[in-house]
Design an enzyme around this catalytic site. Sequence first.
Site, PDB file in Angstrom:
ATOM      1  CE  LYS A 176      -1.743  -1.390   3.764  1.00  0.00           C
ATOM      2  NZ  LYS A 176      -2.643  -1.794   4.995  1.00  0.00           N
ATOM      3  CB  THR A 208      -6.185   8.899   6.717  1.00  0.00           C
ATOM      4  OG1 THR A 208      -5.225   9.494   7.710  1.00  0.00           O
ATOM      5  CG2 THR A 208      -6.550   9.976   5.578  1.00  0.00           C
ATOM      6  N   GLY A 210      -7.827   4.053  10.307  1.00  0.00           N
ATOM      7  CA  GLY A 210      -8.571   2.952   9.907  1.00  0.00           C
ATOM      8  C   GLY A 210      -8.240   2.513   8.274  1.00  0.00           C
ATOM      9  CB  THR A 211      -6.767   4.319   5.339  1.00  0.00           C
ATOM     10  OG1 THR A 211      -7.120   5.464   5.602  1.00  0.00           O
ATOM     11  CG2 THR A 211      -6.745   4.048   4.096  1.00  0.00           C
ATOM     12  N   GLY A 212      -6.126   1.343   6.501  1.00  0.00           N
ATOM     13  CA  GLY A 212      -5.478   0.008   6.176  1.00  0.00           C
ATOM     14  C   GLY A 212      -6.535  -1.062   6.291  1.00  0.00           C
ATOM     15  CB  CYS A 213      -8.621  -1.674   9.504  1.00  0.00           C
ATOM     16  SG  CYS A 213      -7.489  -1.442  10.662  1.00  0.00           S
TER      17      CYS A 213
END
Length: 267
Positions: A176, A208, A210-213
């Site tokens: 990512k 932003t 929690g974007t990866g979750c």
Amino acid sequence: MRYRTVLTIAGSDGSGGAGIQADLKTFAALDCYGVSVITAVTAQNTLGVADSFELPVSSVKAQLGAILGDIPLDAVKIGMLGSAAIVRTVAGMLRKIDVPVVLDTVLQSSGGRDLLERDALPVMIEELFPLARLITPNIPESALLLGEKRLPASREEIERTARMLQEMGAGAVLVKGGHQEGDRCSDCLLCNNRISWFSTEKIVTRNTHGTGCTLSSAIAAFLACGMSLESAVEKAKTYTFEAIRAGAAYRLGKGSGPLHHAYRFWS
């Protein structure tokens, strides 16, 4: 009828932006029923993680055993695990089922707090990479996984990083690119020995958290719906982008607010 069901194994975020809470919101928004196994309870808000309490291995094992003994699953998303003992427990129990597993390699909070014990890193690679249909490290996590101090910067370096991570046992790798400079967010997918890039504009917002979750959970949800991995990543990227854009209009707390997971259902 049967629900398309996705399991998240992760930590709890009481502020609702990341972790179990973000995962369950994402599953519901994408037409899946979410079930969960909690590995840790964190004290956090939009300003960061203040504390974390890891649940006993026996509790994690009991939670996971209860789910696997009763509810058919269509996909699994793994987030924060915390310790080598929990990694081994989760890996041992997931070997008993055959569904796509998306491993979000949660190593540190955005503020730099360790969310996985350092001695658990090689255990994660050894035990969970071979079970994962996809791993989703961000650029700093990819460097930590490879033991490199310098972050990959160019497209060529990121593609090389993805190949090196796949050689460590993962089925496919999504690196990512949200930490890169510039006005685009570009993610690199290595799948079936083919590189694909997925790019969206960067939205200027502090919301932003929690974007990866959210991205990894969306991929798991689309895999549960029967999509190919490439299609699941593409649709998850679009969903996450739209959730960031919708969430930019809101204010929650004093720091980095959440995405708007339910943007399609709110007027």
